[in-house]
Design an enzyme around this catalytic site. Structure first.
Site, mmCIF file in Angstrom:
data_model
loop_
_atom_site.group_PDB
_atom_site.id
_atom_site.type_symbol
_atom_site.label_atom_id
_atom_site.label_comp_id
_atom_site.label_asym_id
_atom_site.label_seq_id
_atom_site.Cartn_x
_atom_site.Cartn_y
_atom_site.Cartn_z
ATOM 1 N N ARG A 1 67.808 1.788 16.700
ATOM 2 C CA ARG A 1 69.048 2.447 16.796
ATOM 3 C C ARG A 1 69.317 3.502 15.542
ATOM 4 O O ARG A 1 70.059 4.362 15.536
ATOM 5 C CB ARG A 1 70.303 1.317 16.833
ATOM 6 C CG ARG A 1 70.425 0.483 15.758
ATOM 7 C CD ARG A 1 71.044 -0.770 16.073
ATOM 8 N NE ARG A 1 70.229 -1.780 16.540
ATOM 9 C CZ ARG A 1 70.751 -2.980 17.226
ATOM 10 N NH1 ARG A 1 72.186 -3.293 16.667
ATOM 11 N NH2 ARG A 1 69.807 -3.655 17.680
ATOM 12 N N LYS B 1 58.686 -9.526 12.147
ATOM 13 C CA LYS B 1 58.480 -10.351 13.443
ATOM 14 C C LYS B 1 57.461 -11.325 13.267
ATOM 15 O O LYS B 1 56.414 -11.080 12.629
ATOM 16 C CB LYS B 1 58.135 -9.376 14.559
ATOM 17 C CG LYS B 1 59.092 -8.489 14.933
ATOM 18 C CD LYS B 1 58.707 -7.537 15.861
ATOM 19 C CE LYS B 1 59.669 -6.327 16.432
ATOM 20 N NZ LYS B 1 61.004 -7.202 17.336
HETATM 21 N N1 BES Z 1 61.427 -2.855 19.334
HETATM 22 C C1 BES Z 1 62.243 -3.971 19.391
HETATM 23 C C2 BES Z 1 62.897 -4.684 20.907
HETATM 24 C C3 BES Z 1 61.722 -5.056 21.650
HETATM 25 C C4 BES Z 1 61.758 -6.583 22.015
HETATM 26 C C5 BES Z 1 61.126 -4.106 22.550
HETATM 27 C C6 BES Z 1 60.834 -6.975 23.105
HETATM 28 C C7 BES Z 1 60.347 -4.659 23.509
HETATM 29 C C8 BES Z 1 60.143 -5.878 23.618
HETATM 30 C C9 BES Z 1 63.616 -3.776 18.698
HETATM 31 O O1 BES Z 1 63.442 -3.065 17.738
HETATM 32 C C10 BES Z 1 64.070 -5.063 17.848
HETATM 33 O O2 BES Z 1 63.393 -5.601 17.164
HETATM 34 N N2 BES Z 1 65.348 -5.541 18.189
HETATM 35 C C11 BES Z 1 65.729 -6.557 17.773
HETATM 36 C C12 BES Z 1 67.194 -6.364 17.508
HETATM 37 C C13 BES Z 1 67.748 -7.470 16.403
HETATM 38 C C14 BES Z 1 67.451 -7.471 15.253
HETATM 39 C C15 BES Z 1 69.233 -6.927 16.641
HETATM 40 C C16 BES Z 1 65.684 -7.875 18.701
HETATM 41 O O3 BES Z 1 65.943 -7.426 19.822
HETATM 42 O O4 BES Z 1 65.542 -8.915 18.227
HETATM 43 MN MN MN Z 2 62.876 -3.821 15.693
#
Ligand code: BES
Ligand code: MN
Ligand code: ZN
Length: 486
Positions: free
Chosen positions: A339, A265
């Site tokens: 997931r 990230k």
């Molecule tokens: N923990 C994040 C999602 C999240 C985003 C929680 C903002 C709280 C605030 C999750 O693990 C994630 O990174 N999801 C990705 C999924 C994608 C790579 C398919 C996302 O939402 O970008």
């Molecule tokens: Mn994530």
């Protein structure tokens, strides 16, 4: 904070602050009326001038009222009396508590309205307990001071006991989420869960890495591999129903820090990722309440705990994992880790006899894009089960909106290499493709997924709550548990 019930009226009470409510339409609660009489009509004059209108979240601090021997009175609005619901009273009480807690207070006397139902009284007390606790855990100079003692005035000892349990359980969830990831990691979370379980008379089992290996939790373990902190699975159990009674399973995503892994990230997206264990913390808070309330049903709580990090041994894009239920998963984004964790935990819940399942997860940014910060997304394979949960959430004033689960979304997670892949095609509809992924692991049981990525954590404060963890859906889960038993 000491929380005690009081049956005193204004005249016989000793406190530093009085908290009394009034309505936008019908006037004053009996406690506010008593303050008004003692002060020769100050409150009615404030109302007449429009200075205090009785709107929800409005708080008026009245210092040194003549005729009142308590030096500070907080007059808080409750809105229209006919529309008063649990969510409004929770937030209004929390707003009042939040303002008062800007300074240290010894004894705060909070008056309920004797007209309120048990549910309203519970919510008011829970709100007062939640509102005065902040996110300043490590500040030398606090922003928020939980009261030395909260004296809550009600004639209803049952509502008092329930409200206190709900408020304190919500604050447990909030504290765990607000703690930095250096303090809360899988093992330390599990230790908190173990001691909470002991106090709430829950059974508690903790799976360490070798047990998770023996149990073939290949998806969860893959996420954990990049971290120096080994993963844990916490299994809590409350047996309040008979041996034949159905079992409710609450499953929480507990990624104690989500760096994204190799699909790393950017700083802005990472800086709040201590909140990625909010699902697990919500499950723990709700299980605590369910245990202390000794609800007459069987409930299991699962916290899947990992840290998503990077190392020479971290899982990679293109890796194929074998989940506990035997399905193979192609990893195309290591940031879609929640997931993977839930896949194995859901399978354990199914194996252990869950009749119906709810999972809670800060799962996707896409859900926040769809619904905003204040609303959780619900996705289900069983409409009646989802409706029960939506009904409970409505009763508690915690907004949830249902998203569709058309089979077309499921097409997106098919893989050429393995049974499924951990992301959809592109990012559109990402909240739902994530839910479609989870559905592969619930063994056909009635299941509802709550994506709480928005409401679990506030980047800026609300009038009734400090920024940071919200404890959202602890109250809803307890309400679901009550309805489950009916
Ligand atoms: N923990 C994040 C999602 C999240 C985003 C929680 C903002 C709280 C605030 C999750 O693990 C994630 O990174 N999801 C990705 C999924 C994608 C790579 C398919 C996302 O939402 O970008
Ligand atoms: Mn994530
Ligand atoms: Zn995550």
């Amino acid at each position: 904070m000491k929380v005690t019930r009081s049956v005193h009226d204004l005249e016989t009470l000793s406190a530093d602050v009085l908290v009394v409510g009034h309505y936008a339409d019908s006037g004053l609660t009996p406690a506010a009326a008593a303050v008004d009489r003692a002060s020769s009509g100050v409150i009615q004059r404030l109302r007449a001038s429009g200075e205090a209108a009785g709107k929800p979240l409005e708080v008026t601090l009245l210092h040194e009222l003549p005729g009142v021997n308590v030096r500070l009175v907080a007059l808080f609005g409750l809105g229209e009396s006919t529309k008063l619901d649990a969510g409004t009273v929770f937030r209004s009480a929390a707003a009042a508590a939040k303002q008062i807690a800007a300074k240290a207070r010894e004894r705060v006397a909070f008056f309920s309205d004797p007209q309120w139902t048990g549910a309203l009284t519970e919510s008011a007390l829970a709100g007062a307990i939640v509102g005065c606790q902040g996110q300043d855990l490590y500040r030398s100079q606090k922003n928020r001071f939980p009261f030395g003692e909260l004296l809550f005035t009600t004639a209803d000892p049952v509502a008092f006991a329930i409200g206190r349990i709900l408020g304190e359980s919500t604050n447990l969830t909030r504290r765990l989420v607000n703690e930095p990831p250096s303090e809360i990691y899988p093992d330390s979370f599990a230790q908190v869960a173990a001691s909470t379980a002991k106090n709430a008379q829950l059974e508690c089992e903790i799976w360490d890495e070798s047990r998770l290996n023996a149990e073939r939790c290949g998806a969860l373990l893959a996420v954990a591999r990049g971290s120096a902190r080994p993963p844990r699975l916490v299994i809590l159990e409350h047996r309040g129903g008979g041996p034949q009674a159905p079992t409710l399973a609450l499953v929480g995503k507990g990624v104690t820090f989500d760096s994204g892994g190799l699909s790393i990230k950017p700083t802005d997206g990472m800086k709040t990722m201590k909140c990625d264990m909010a699902g697990a913390a919500t499950v723990l808070g709700a299980m605590r309440a369910i245990g202390l309330l000794n609800l007459p049903i069987n409930v299991q709580g699962y916290c899947g705990l990992v840290e998503n990090m990077i190392s020479g041994d971290a899982y990679k894009l293109g890796d194929v994992l074998r989940a506990r239920n035997g399905k193979t998963i192609e990893v195309l984004n290591t940031d879609a880790e929640g997931r993977l964790v839930l896949a194995d935990v859901l399978d354990v819940a199914v194996e252990r006899g869950a009749s119906r399942i709810i999972d809670l997860a800060t799962l996707t940014g896409a859900c926040v894009v769809a619904l905003g910060n204040d609303v959780a997304g619900a996705m289900t394979n069983d409409e009646p089960w989802c409706q029960l949960i939506l009904g409970a959430a409505r009763a508690c004033g915690e907004p949830i909106w249902q998203l569709p689960m058309f089979k077309e979304y499921g097409e997106q997670i098919k893989s050429e290499v393995a049974d499924i892949k951990n992301v959809g095609d592109g990012r559109w509809g990402g909240a739902i493709t994530a839910a479609k992924f989870l559905e592969e692991f619930v063994g056909g049981r009635p299941w509802t997924h709550l994506d709480i990525a928005g409401p679990a954590f506030l980047e800026s404060p609300k009038p009734w709550l400090d920024a940071g963890a919200t404890g959202a859906f602890v109250r809803t889960l307890v309400d679901v548990a009550k309805r489950f038993g009916e």
